[in-house]
Design a protein around this motif. Sequence first.
Motif, short mmCIF file in Angstrom:
data_model
loop_
_atom_site.label_atom_id
_atom_site.label_comp_id
_atom_site.label_asym_id
_atom_site.label_seq_id
_atom_site.Cartn_x
_atom_site.Cartn_y
_atom_site.Cartn_z
N VAL A 50 6.63 42.44 62.18
CA VAL A 50 5.58 41.88 63.02
C VAL A 50 4.79 40.82 62.26
O VAL A 50 4.47 39.75 62.79
N GLY A 51 4.50 41.08 60.99
CA GLY A 51 3.82 40.08 60.17
C GLY A 51 4.63 38.81 60.01
O GLY A 51 4.09 37.70 60.10
N LEU A 53 6.92 37.73 62.11
CA LEU A 53 6.94 37.07 63.42
C LEU A 53 5.66 36.31 63.68
O LEU A 53 5.69 35.15 64.14
N ILE A 54 4.52 36.93 63.36
CA ILE A 54 3.24 36.24 63.54
C ILE A 54 3.16 35.00 62.66
O ILE A 54 2.71 33.93 63.09
N TYR A 55 3.64 35.11 61.41
CA TYR A 55 3.63 33.96 60.50
C TYR A 55 4.48 32.82 61.05
O TYR A 55 4.06 31.67 61.06
N VAL A 57 5.47 32.28 64.21
CA VAL A 57 4.92 31.73 65.45
C VAL A 57 3.73 30.83 65.14
O VAL A 57 3.61 29.73 65.70
N ARG A 58 2.86 31.25 64.26
CA ARG A 58 1.70 30.41 63.92
C ARG A 58 2.13 29.12 63.22
O ARG A 58 1.54 28.06 63.44
N LYS A 59 3.15 29.21 62.37
CA LYS A 59 3.61 28.01 61.67
C LYS A 59 4.18 27.00 62.65
O LYS A 59 3.87 25.81 62.57
N THR A 61 3.67 26.87 66.01
CA THR A 61 2.70 26.41 67.00
C THR A 61 1.70 25.44 66.38
O THR A 61 1.27 24.50 67.03
#
Length: 70
Positions: A50-51, A53-55, A57-59, A61
Amino acid sequence: MREIFAGLPWWVKWVAVPVIALVVFGGLIASVVGFVIGLLFKLLVFVALVGGLIYIVRKFTSSSSSRGDW
């Protein structure tokens, strides 16, 4: 319970009884410990995925929003 162990030597109370308990309940104890360790490992893998994936997606976006709207 104290009356049962009152006349017995110390090694029966502190060595023999715990060894018998480990022999009888050893499989159960090993199963519970294995289950807990497996659960913690799966939880750690979940948090890492999950971490990541969040990294990612933020990169993506943030890089796409810096280029402007389409």
